[in-house]
Scaffold this motif. Structure first.
Motif, PDB file in Angstrom:
ATOM      1  N   LYS A  99     -10.584  19.583  53.900  1.00 40.57           N
ATOM      2  CA  LYS A  99     -10.408  18.496  54.876  1.00 40.57           C
ATOM      3  C   LYS A  99     -11.234  17.264  54.471  1.00 40.57           C
ATOM      4  O   LYS A  99     -10.743  16.139  54.474  1.00 40.57           O
ATOM      5  CB  LYS A  99     -10.856  19.012  56.250  1.00 40.57           C
ATOM      6  N   HIS A 100     -12.469  17.491  54.088  1.00 45.75           N
ATOM      7  CA  HIS A 100     -13.325  16.358  53.701  1.00 45.75           C
ATOM      8  C   HIS A 100     -12.889  15.771  52.362  1.00 45.75           C
ATOM      9  O   HIS A 100     -12.944  14.560  52.148  1.00 45.75           O
ATOM     10  CB  HIS A 100     -14.790  16.807  53.629  1.00 45.75           C
ATOM     11  N   LEU A 101     -12.440  16.655  51.504  1.00 42.33           N
ATOM     12  CA  LEU A 101     -12.029  16.201  50.170  1.00 42.33           C
ATOM     13  C   LEU A 101     -10.872  15.204  50.260  1.00 42.33           C
ATOM     14  O   LEU A 101     -10.825  14.227  49.511  1.00 42.33           O
ATOM     15  CB  LEU A 101     -11.635  17.413  49.312  1.00 42.33           C
ATOM     16  N   ASP A 102      -9.954  15.447  51.217  1.00 38.83           N
ATOM     17  CA  ASP A 102      -8.819  14.525  51.414  1.00 38.83           C
ATOM     18  C   ASP A 102      -9.297  13.089  51.554  1.00 38.83           C
ATOM     19  O   ASP A 102      -8.709  12.164  51.000  1.00 38.83           O
ATOM     20  CB  ASP A 102      -8.077  14.915  52.706  1.00 38.83           C
ATOM     21  N   ASN A 103     -10.354  12.957  52.285  1.00 39.30           N
ATOM     22  CA  ASN A 103     -10.938  11.642  52.533  1.00 39.30           C
ATOM     23  C   ASN A 103     -11.404  10.987  51.229  1.00 39.30           C
ATOM     24  O   ASN A 103     -11.215   9.788  51.006  1.00 39.30           O
ATOM     25  CB  ASN A 103     -12.111  11.863  53.493  1.00 39.30           C
ATOM     26  N   TRP A 104     -11.998  11.773  50.351  1.00 31.74           N
ATOM     27  CA  TRP A 104     -12.503  11.242  49.061  1.00 31.74           C
ATOM     28  C   TRP A 104     -11.358  10.896  48.121  1.00 31.74           C
ATOM     29  O   TRP A 104     -11.420   9.921  47.366  1.00 31.74           O
ATOM     30  CB  TRP A 104     -13.445  12.264  48.395  1.00 31.74           C
ATOM     31  N   LEU A 105     -10.310  11.726  48.221  1.00 31.26           N
ATOM     32  CA  LEU A 105      -9.190  11.509  47.304  1.00 31.26           C
ATOM     33  C   LEU A 105      -8.391  10.247  47.640  1.00 31.26           C
ATOM     34  O   LEU A 105      -7.560   9.799  46.858  1.00 31.26           O
ATOM     35  CB  LEU A 105      -8.279  12.740  47.286  1.00 31.26           C
ATOM     36  N   GLN A 106      -8.645   9.676  48.792  1.00 34.42           N
ATOM     37  CA  GLN A 106      -8.018   8.385  49.111  1.00 34.42           C
ATOM     38  C   GLN A 106      -8.566   7.287  48.193  1.00 34.42           C
ATOM     39  O   GLN A 106      -7.938   6.254  48.002  1.00 34.42           O
ATOM     40  CB  GLN A 106      -8.317   7.958  50.566  1.00 34.42           C
ATOM     41  N   PHE A 107      -9.749   7.516  47.640  1.00 39.05           N
ATOM     42  CA  PHE A 107     -10.418   6.471  46.846  1.00 39.05           C
ATOM     43  C   PHE A 107     -10.699   6.871  45.397  1.00 39.05           C
ATOM     44  O   PHE A 107     -10.726   6.028  44.511  1.00 39.05           O
ATOM     45  CB  PHE A 107     -11.736   6.071  47.526  1.00 39.05           C
ATOM     46  N   PHE A 108     -10.947   8.135  45.197  1.00 40.96           N
ATOM     47  CA  PHE A 108     -11.341   8.575  43.844  1.00 40.96           C
ATOM     48  C   PHE A 108     -10.354   9.617  43.316  1.00 40.96           C
ATOM     49  O   PHE A 108      -9.936  10.510  44.063  1.00 40.96           O
ATOM     50  CB  PHE A 108     -12.746   9.188  43.868  1.00 40.96           C
ATOM     51  N   PRO A 109     -10.010   9.506  42.038  1.00 36.82           N
ATOM     52  CA  PRO A 109      -9.143  10.545  41.467  1.00 36.82           C
ATOM     53  C   PRO A 109      -9.931  11.853  41.321  1.00 36.82           C
ATOM     54  O   PRO A 109     -11.161  11.830  41.168  1.00 36.82           O
ATOM     55  CB  PRO A 109      -8.776   9.982  40.093  1.00 36.82           C
ATOM     56  N   MET A 110      -9.204  12.926  41.344  1.00 34.62           N
ATOM     57  CA  MET A 110      -9.827  14.249  41.275  1.00 34.62           C
ATOM     58  C   MET A 110     -10.718  14.393  40.031  1.00 34.62           C
ATOM     59  O   MET A 110     -11.765  15.033  40.078  1.00 34.62           O
ATOM     60  CB  MET A 110      -8.718  15.307  41.245  1.00 34.62           C
ATOM     61  N   ARG A 111     -10.264  13.787  38.919  1.00 29.60           N
ATOM     62  CA  ARG A 111     -11.029  13.942  37.669  1.00 29.60           C
ATOM     63  C   ARG A 111     -12.402  13.281  37.731  1.00 29.60           C
ATOM     64  O   ARG A 111     -13.244  13.500  36.874  1.00 29.60           O
ATOM     65  CB  ARG A 111     -10.233  13.393  36.480  1.00 29.60           C
ATOM     66  N   GLN A 112     -12.611  12.460  38.747  1.00 31.69           N
ATOM     67  CA  GLN A 112     -13.903  11.775  38.870  1.00 31.69           C
ATOM     68  C   GLN A 112     -14.856  12.543  39.782  1.00 31.69           C
ATOM     69  O   GLN A 112     -15.976  12.118  40.032  1.00 31.69           O
ATOM     70  CB  GLN A 112     -13.675  10.368  39.428  1.00 31.69           C
ATOM     71  N   ILE A 113     -14.357  13.663  40.292  1.00 32.10           N
ATOM     72  CA  ILE A 113     -15.191  14.480  41.184  1.00 32.10           C
ATOM     73  C   ILE A 113     -15.443  15.821  40.500  1.00 32.10           C
ATOM     74  O   ILE A 113     -14.496  16.521  40.125  1.00 32.10           O
ATOM     75  CB  ILE A 113     -14.491  14.720  42.545  1.00 32.10           C
ATOM     76  N   LEU A 114     -16.687  16.133  40.334  1.00 26.73           N
ATOM     77  CA  LEU A 114     -17.018  17.414  39.704  1.00 26.73           C
ATOM     78  C   LEU A 114     -17.496  18.399  40.769  1.00 26.73           C
ATOM     79  O   LEU A 114     -18.391  18.081  41.556  1.00 26.73           O
ATOM     80  CB  LEU A 114     -18.117  17.229  38.653  1.00 26.73           C
ATOM     81  N   PHE A 115     -16.886  19.568  40.768  1.00 27.35           N
ATOM     82  CA  PHE A 115     -17.313  20.614  41.699  1.00 27.35           C
ATOM     83  C   PHE A 115     -18.184  21.606  40.952  1.00 27.35           C
ATOM     84  O   PHE A 115     -17.770  22.178  39.946  1.00 27.35           O
ATOM     85  CB  PHE A 115     -16.093  21.305  42.328  1.00 27.35           C
ATOM     86  N   VAL A 116     -19.350  21.782  41.462  1.00 28.88           N
ATOM     87  CA  VAL A 116     -20.302  22.710  40.848  1.00 28.88           C
ATOM     88  C   VAL A 116     -20.441  23.901  41.784  1.00 28.88           C
ATOM     89  O   VAL A 116     -20.508  23.731  43.010  1.00 28.88           O
ATOM     90  CB  VAL A 116     -21.672  22.011  40.657  1.00 28.88           C
ATOM     91  N   SER A 117     -20.451  25.080  41.214  1.00 25.10           N
ATOM     92  CA  SER A 117     -20.581  26.280  42.043  1.00 25.10           C
ATOM     93  C   SER A 117     -22.054  26.564  42.350  1.00 25.10           C
ATOM     94  O   SER A 117     -22.861  26.765  41.436  1.00 25.10           O
ATOM     95  CB  SER A 117     -19.968  27.479  41.313  1.00 25.10           C
ATOM     96  N   GLY A 118     -22.378  26.557  43.621  1.00 18.20           N
ATOM     97  CA  GLY A 118     -23.753  26.875  44.045  1.00 18.20           C
ATOM     98  C   GLY A 118     -24.122  28.295  43.659  1.00 18.20           C
ATOM     99  O   GLY A 118     -25.274  28.575  43.303  1.00 18.20           O
ATOM    100  N   GLU A 119     -23.139  29.191  43.702  1.00 17.49           N
ATOM    101  CA  GLU A 119     -23.409  30.594  43.327  1.00 17.49           C
ATOM    102  C   GLU A 119     -23.721  30.697  41.835  1.00 17.49           C
ATOM    103  O   GLU A 119     -24.663  31.363  41.426  1.00 17.49           O
ATOM    104  CB  GLU A 119     -22.199  31.493  43.651  1.00 17.49           C
ATOM    105  N   ARG A 120     -22.902  29.995  41.030  1.00 14.96           N
ATOM    106  CA  ARG A 120     -23.130  30.085  39.576  1.00 14.96           C
ATOM    107  C   ARG A 120     -24.408  29.349  39.151  1.00 14.96           C
ATOM    108  O   ARG A 120     -24.978  29.660  38.112  1.00 14.96           O
ATOM    109  CB  ARG A 120     -21.913  29.555  38.807  1.00 14.96           C
ATOM    110  N   LEU A 121     -24.826  28.407  39.980  1.00 15.06           N
ATOM    111  CA  LEU A 121     -26.104  27.739  39.667  1.00 15.06           C
ATOM    112  C   LEU A 121     -27.250  28.748  39.702  1.00 15.06           C
ATOM    113  O   LEU A 121     -28.279  28.561  39.062  1.00 15.06           O
ATOM    114  CB  LEU A 121     -26.400  26.639  40.689  1.00 15.06           C
ATOM    115  N   ILE A 122     -27.028  29.811  40.473  1.00 14.56           N
ATOM    116  CA  ILE A 122     -28.047  30.866  40.532  1.00 14.56           C
ATOM    117  C   ILE A 122     -27.796  31.926  39.457  1.00 14.56           C
ATOM    118  O   ILE A 122     -28.709  32.306  38.724  1.00 14.56           O
ATOM    119  CB  ILE A 122     -28.062  31.528  41.935  1.00 14.56           C
TER     120      ILE A 122
END
Ligand SMILES: Nc1ncnc2c1ncn2[C@@H]1O[C@H](COP(=O)(O)OS(=O)(=O)O)[C@@H](OP(=O)(O)O)[C@H]1O
Length: 319
Positions: free
Chosen positions: A257-280
């Motif tokens: 739901k929140h991501l939709d809001n970001w995608l109105q302005f930024f392309p998906m390739r400009q957003i990096l998703f990092v896994s909090g679990e894998r950070l551990i």
């Protein structure tokens, strides 16, 4: 008394003379020792100041530097060696133990200028955002604001100059970053960040929404011990299992739901998703993904956020 017994007087004078001789010899020896030590100290100091390259020591010093670079991700090494001993053609100075000395060209602490962030960790709260920022700032080319600025969700009216002033100074080629996890759920944030710079890189640390909600709840509970139980806040109806999605701890975890809001302005390739679990579980692997985070494709003439293992990290100038 010695004068009354001539034999004894002779013995007594001899013994005094012997003592005097011993004292004189030890005094001379002390002077000699002192002299030798000061001479040695003087030559050590001269060796320190020597401008003559000492190749036999240089190699060992560079080995130490490499180890230091590996241990610190380069940050300490960069400060010690920046613009100094590594500059081709420049004479390297070594101390008596072979350590390279900081050259006169080391930048003053006040060098650099404050810039608006080129990359922002925008979310999510309790995802592991602090850990990620701390990992990234080990990189010598990353400088980050220490505290969360909350510019795009609380202090936008203060203006960009105010925001910029919160940032650390950076040198040419260094990246300015900040993290404020609440941006991810702030409706106005995407538009405002876009108007600051459409090439801003966005990083979102995501985590299983349930564990994230528990972490969020636990933090609130530590400040307000009287709040209702997690279960009663989560469920509208325990029997039917209907969840109260209006509760902020649940609301934040509805990432799409929140991501939709970001995608109105930024392309998906400009957003990096990092896994909090894998950070551990695999911090190195996850950080590797951040390092490889490509920038937007629309500007072919600029390098964007690239942590290339052989070239370090480079960023575009602000658009
Ligand atoms: N190395 C590493 N990698 C990933 N995650 C880590 C790491 N270190 C800490 N943590 C966990 O991150 C949780 C806090 O997340 P945030 O830093 O985003 O919190 S905050 O929004 O800034 O308050 C918080 O989770 P909980 O312990 O479940 O509350 C931290 O434990």
């Amino acid at each position: 008394m010695a004068c009354e017994v001539p034999g004894n007087t002779v013995v007594s004078v001899k013994s005094v003379l012997r003592k005097c001789a011993v004292m004189l010899v030890s005094l001379l020896a002390s002077f000699y020792l002192l002299h030798s030590l000061t001479q040695f100290g003087g030559s050590a100091l001269r060796a320190q100041d020597s401008l003559v390259p000492r190749p036999e020591l240089a190699e060992a010093a560079l080995r130490r530097k490499r180890v230091l670079h590996r241990w610190t991700g380069g940050s300490v090494a960069r400060q010690r060696f920046e613009d100094g001993e590594d500059t081709p053609g420049q004479q390297v100075r070594f101390d008596a133990r072979g350590f390279p000395l900081v050259s006169g060209k080391l930048r003053a602490l006040g060098d650099g200028i404050k810039r608006l962030p080129q990359a922002i960790i925008v979310g999510v709260k309790k995802g592991g955002t602090r850990a990620l920022l701390e990992f990234l700032r080990v990189h010598p080319d990353v400088r980050a604001a220490g505290a969360e600025p909350h510019f795009f969700d609380r202090f936008y009216d203060n203006g960009l100059d105010w925001y910029r002033d919160l940032m650390p100074k950076t040198l040419e080629g260094q990246i300015t970053m900040e993290k404020t996890p609440s941006y991810f759920v702030t409706r106005e944030a995407p538009a405002q960040i876009y108007s600051m710079s459409r090439s801003t890189k966005l990083i979102v640390v995501v985590r299983d929404p349930v564990t994230r909600a528990i972490s969020d709840y636990t933090q609130t509970l530590s400040k307000k011990p009287d709040i209702p139980s997690f279960e009663s806040l989560t469920f509208k109806n325990r029997t039917t299992g209907l969840i109260d999605t209006s509760w902020s701890a649940i609301q934040i975890g509805i990432y799409a739901k929140h991501l939709d809001n970001w995608l109105q302005f930024f392309p998906m390739r400009q957003i990096l998703f990092v896994s909090g679990e894998r950070l551990i579980s695999d911090p190195a692997g996850e950080l590797g993904r951040v390092q490889d985070f490509p920038g937007p494709q629309e500007d072919h003439h600029r390098q964007t956020l690239l942590f290339q293992s052989d070239q370090g990290l480079s960023m575009p100038e602000e658009s």
